[in-house]
Structure formats: structure tokens, C-alpha cells
Scaffold this motif. Sequence first.
Motif, PDB file in Angstrom:
ATOM      1  N   SER A  35       0.847  -1.188   0.000  1.00 45.90           N
ATOM      2  CA  SER A  35       0.000   0.000   0.000  1.00 45.90           C
ATOM      3  C   SER A  35       0.881   1.235   0.000  1.00 45.90           C
ATOM      4  CB  SER A  35      -0.932   0.008   1.214  1.00 45.90           C
ATOM      5  OG  SER A  35      -0.193   0.022   2.426  1.00 45.90           O
ATOM      6  N   PHE A  36       0.296   2.375  -0.279  1.00 48.13           N
ATOM      7  CA  PHE A  36       1.004   3.639  -0.124  1.00 48.13           C
ATOM      8  C   PHE A  36       0.011   4.719   0.256  1.00 48.13           C
ATOM      9  CE2 PHE A  36       0.010   3.298  -4.669  1.00 48.13           C
ATOM     10  CZ  PHE A  36      -0.450   4.559  -5.024  1.00 48.13           C
ATOM     11  N   ILE A  37       0.524   5.742   0.906  1.00 53.32           N
ATOM     12  CA  ILE A  37      -0.286   6.876   1.329  1.00 53.32           C
ATOM     13  C   ILE A  37      -0.305   7.894   0.202  1.00 53.32           C
ATOM     14  CG2 ILE A  37      -0.611   8.687   3.052  1.00 53.32           C
ATOM     15  CD1 ILE A  37      -0.834   5.854   4.183  1.00 53.32           C
ATOM     16  N   LEU A  38      -1.486   8.363  -0.154  1.00 48.70           N
ATOM     17  CA  LEU A  38      -1.627   9.371  -1.198  1.00 48.70           C
ATOM     18  C   LEU A  38      -2.030  10.694  -0.570  1.00 48.70           C
ATOM     19  CD1 LEU A  38      -1.683   9.979  -4.287  1.00 48.70           C
ATOM     20  CD2 LEU A  38      -4.151   9.501  -4.192  1.00 48.70           C
ATOM     21  N   LEU A  39      -1.203  11.713  -0.787  1.00 47.76           N
ATOM     22  CA  LEU A  39      -1.475  13.056  -0.289  1.00 47.76           C
ATOM     23  C   LEU A  39      -1.770  13.991  -1.452  1.00 47.76           C
ATOM     24  CD1 LEU A  39       1.318  13.612   2.410  1.00 47.76           C
ATOM     25  CD2 LEU A  39      -1.021  12.809   2.742  1.00 47.76           C
ATOM     26  N   GLY A  40      -2.716  14.889  -1.249  1.00 53.01           N
ATOM     27  CA  GLY A  40      -3.004  15.920  -2.231  1.00 53.01           C
ATOM     28  C   GLY A  40      -2.144  17.150  -2.013  1.00 53.01           C
ATOM     29  N   ARG A  92       1.361  -1.430   9.152  1.00 55.98           N
ATOM     30  CA  ARG A  92       2.652  -2.111   9.007  1.00 55.98           C
ATOM     31  C   ARG A  92       2.542  -3.633   9.089  1.00 55.98           C
ATOM     32  NH1 ARG A  92       6.785   1.151   8.263  1.00 55.98           N
ATOM     33  NH2 ARG A  92       6.793   3.271   9.099  1.00 55.98           N
ATOM     34  N   ASP A  93       1.651  -4.146   9.906  1.00 55.77           N
ATOM     35  CA  ASP A  93       1.501  -5.585  10.047  1.00 55.77           C
ATOM     36  C   ASP A  93       0.342  -6.134   9.230  1.00 55.77           C
ATOM     37  OD1 ASP A  93       3.653  -5.773  11.846  1.00 55.77           O
ATOM     38  OD2 ASP A  93       2.373  -5.258  13.542  1.00 55.77           O
ATOM     39  N   SER A  94      -0.164  -5.345   8.304  1.00 51.61           N
ATOM     40  CA  SER A  94      -1.289  -5.783   7.480  1.00 51.61           C
ATOM     41  C   SER A  94      -0.800  -6.646   6.325  1.00 51.61           C
ATOM     42  CB  SER A  94      -2.050  -4.572   6.933  1.00 51.61           C
ATOM     43  OG  SER A  94      -1.267  -3.893   5.967  1.00 51.61           O
ATOM     44  N   ALA A  95      -1.747  -7.175   5.562  1.00 51.25           N
ATOM     45  CA  ALA A  95      -1.390  -7.999   4.399  1.00 51.25           C
ATOM     46  C   ALA A  95      -0.747  -7.171   3.300  1.00 51.25           C
ATOM     47  CB  ALA A  95      -2.635  -8.696   3.871  1.00 51.25           C
ATOM     48  N   ALA A  96      -0.958  -5.851   3.334  1.00 54.82           N
ATOM     49  CA  ALA A  96      -0.382  -4.947   2.329  1.00 54.82           C
ATOM     50  C   ALA A  96       0.290  -3.787   3.051  1.00 54.82           C
ATOM     51  CB  ALA A  96      -1.460  -4.452   1.376  1.00 54.82           C
ATOM     52  N   PRO A  97       1.477  -4.007   3.611  1.00 56.34           N
ATOM     53  CA  PRO A  97       2.146  -2.956   4.385  1.00 56.34           C
ATOM     54  C   PRO A  97       2.501  -1.747   3.531  1.00 56.34           C
ATOM     55  CG  PRO A  97       3.625  -4.798   3.985  1.00 56.34           C
ATOM     56  CD  PRO A  97       2.283  -5.237   3.534  1.00 56.34           C
ATOM     57  N   PRO A  98       2.563  -0.565   4.138  1.00 56.52           N
ATOM     58  CA  PRO A  98       2.849   0.659   3.374  1.00 56.52           C
ATOM     59  C   PRO A  98       4.303   0.727   2.933  1.00 56.52           C
ATOM     60  CG  PRO A  98       2.720   1.157   5.713  1.00 56.52           C
ATOM     61  CD  PRO A  98       2.333  -0.280   5.569  1.00 56.52           C
ATOM     62  N   ALA A  99       4.513   1.190   1.709  1.00 63.55           N
ATOM     63  CA  ALA A  99       5.859   1.239   1.140  1.00 63.55           C
ATOM     64  C   ALA A  99       6.397   2.661   1.016  1.00 63.55           C
ATOM     65  CB  ALA A  99       5.882   0.567  -0.230  1.00 63.55           C
ATOM     66  N   PHE A 100       5.510   3.650   0.811  1.00 64.80           N
ATOM     67  CA  PHE A 100       5.956   5.021   0.616  1.00 64.80           C
ATOM     68  C   PHE A 100       4.770   5.961   0.733  1.00 64.80           C
ATOM     69  CE2 PHE A 100       5.218   2.967  -3.478  1.00 64.80           C
ATOM     70  CZ  PHE A 100       4.345   3.835  -4.116  1.00 64.80           C
ATOM     71  N   VAL A 101       5.074   7.250   0.734  1.00 67.49           N
ATOM     72  CA  VAL A 101       4.075   8.312   0.677  1.00 67.49           C
ATOM     73  C   VAL A 101       4.228   9.001  -0.668  1.00 67.49           C
ATOM     74  CG1 VAL A 101       3.240  10.470   1.698  1.00 67.49           C
ATOM     75  CG2 VAL A 101       4.127   8.639   3.172  1.00 67.49           C
ATOM     76  N   LEU A 102       3.111   9.222  -1.374  1.00 62.88           N
ATOM     77  CA  LEU A 102       3.139   9.873  -2.673  1.00 62.88           C
ATOM     78  C   LEU A 102       2.294  11.136  -2.598  1.00 62.88           C
ATOM     79  CD1 LEU A 102       2.705   8.109  -6.123  1.00 62.88           C
ATOM     80  CD2 LEU A 102       1.762  10.365  -5.681  1.00 62.88           C
TER      81      LEU A 102
END
Length: 377
Positions: A35-40, A92-102
Motif C-alpha cells: 500500500s502507499f499513502i496518497l497526499l493531495g 505495518r503488520d497488514s497484508a499490504a504494508p505501506p511502502a511510501f508516501v506519494l
Amino acid sequence: MPSRRHFLHTCTATAAAATLPNLASHAADAPKPFSFILLGDLHYDSLSHHDMKWLDAHHGGDLSQIQNYSRLTAEVMPGMFAAIKQRIASLRDSAAPPAFVLQVGDLVEGLCGSAELSARQNREALAFVTQADLGLPFVFTKGNHDVTGDGAKEAFDEVLLPFMAKEARILDSTATHTQANHTLTFGDSQFAFFDAYDKTSLEWLEAVAAKRTAKHLFVTIHPPVVPYGARATWHLYAGEKLKAQRTKLLDILGQQQAMVLGGHLHKFSALTRNAGGKSFSQLAVSSVVSSLNQKPKDIRHGLATYTGDQINLEPKHSPDTATQRREIYATERKEVTSFEYADTAGFAVITVNGPHVEASVYSGSASDPFQTLKISV
């Protein structure tokens, strides 16, 4: 002496066993969900970043928004980033841990008035991001405010561009670039960061698409490709003289079944559009958060709401272009196949799991998303 049947059985079993490590290896090589975090838009700002005499002479009408962005930067943005950090920790411990912020551009407000002040604004914005300690690489595309004002373009190249390159290489060691147009590959996805303010970008994207091998293609473009909301003339290649470029861009995105990530209008929107014989999706978010406990308003749900009546969402915006904006929607409506909209700001979590890509959109610092939707096409 073993019988012939026993010998053949043993050989078959041995051969089958010999293939198991290879099968396991292929399974291990399969891209894992992430997953990744998407910021506007963020518009990081401080009154101390601006030459007020220059501002009064060249952009006097922007003083009130600069005052507002400076206040939000000091009073609300820290809480917003704290909420994002908490969301990252929960994933972080989910099936799709976060990789980056975009982040989709307009990291800073710009309009500083000199290269020195612009560079200071950029450095302080990056210091804020670093000190927020999100624990993930922070990648972004170029927004119009990032290069607006005397010396802003030079400051972008001096301060923001090297940071872009450094963060991209953390995710993809082969990612090398000296300009805002660049790509990186992570897992089964390629990310193309499109410079909407460079005349060579369309040809660059065409070349990227031609060489694509990744399952997914995300294209980060600061302004919308497909109009939404009241400001229907604010999309990329909107002018009549740019019609050929817009058609080419739409065809590339459709043929690639791309997922476009953007901002610029400070609203949430998600849609899909036919182009190039296929279709692509567009997701827009805003992170100019005025209140951490805000609630979405002006919600529009479903294709039936993708009409010229969207211009009524901001009745004071450019009344002289009302007819033109309605005509734009009448044309686009023929190709748009799904639509969502809300006046809200926060962030999104994008989850990539095999062929499926999903966005969970958060309003303010809320712990639960106000909408979750599929964005893969």
C-alpha cells in the motif's frame, strides 16, 4: 533389486520433488501486496517566506490565501501528519504494508519573490516532512505552485529535484533522473511522475508507455486530466489549440489502462473514462486540511451527477465561463463511465493486491475512511 514398477515410481517422485524448489522460488518471486499513502496539495507556507513588496506588486490578490495557508501550515498540518503517521503504523503488520508516501504536487505555496526565499521555503517544507518521521520514502510530482514566482523554478531544481531523486532511489535503485519527469518501479507497479509544466512531457510519457512491462501503471499528474467540480476549464491541455495533445494523452492513458493520481482543485473525485479503445481511472485528493474533524460535503455519487450542474458547486467562480464549462461536461459525459465527488481534504490509502487496486479515502484525521472504491480498470 527393486522392481521395474518401484524404480519408475521412485524416478517419478524424485523428478517431481526436484521441481518443488523451483515452484517455491516462483511463488517467492511473485509481487507481494503493498500500500502507499496518497497526499493531495499541501501548500506548505509561512509569511516569512515572502517578499511582501514583490507580492504586493505582482500578486497582491494572493495575500489572503498566503495568510490562510501559513496559518494552516502552523496550526493544522502537524496534526494531519500525526494522523498519517498513526495510519502508517496501523498498516505495518497488514497484508499490504505501506511502502511510501506519494504527494501529487503543490508541496509548497510558492510566490516567494526571489530564488533565496523560494529555496528557503522548499528546505523548510522538506524539513517538516523529514521531522514528521513517517518512516517511509516521500515521493512527489511537480505542481504549479512549486514553480510559481521569481526564482521558484531555480529553487525547485536546486532543492526539490535532488530530494525527488534520493527518495525514488530508496524504492528503486535503477531510478535515475535529473528532471521532474521520472519513473520508478515498485513490486508489480510502475509510477510515472508527469511534469505538467514541461512541453516535452507528453512525448516522454508516450515513450514510457511503449516500454512498460509492469502490471500496473500509475501516472501522477498535478492538474486533472478529466474535468470535475466547478472549475471544468482547469484540466490539462484544456485550450482549443491543445486539443491534439489532450487526445493523445487520453489515448495513451486509456490504452495503458492507467490509474491517474492528481490534485490541484482541492477536492476529492474518482472517475473512469473511455479512451484509446479501453479506459483509465482518475483519483484526485486534497490535503489542504482546514479542520482535523471536518466532514465531507457537497457529495456527488454516481454517473447521473456528472453533469454541467457541477458548476453550481462554486457559483461565484468565473461566471463568464459558465456556458463553456457546461459544454465541456456535455462532451465529457459521453465518455465518463463512473463518478464520485466530495468537498473534503485528508489523504488516501492505496492498496495494490495482484490485479486489484483499491483506494480508501479519509477526511481530515478520521480513523475510518468515508469512502472505499476500486480504481483499477
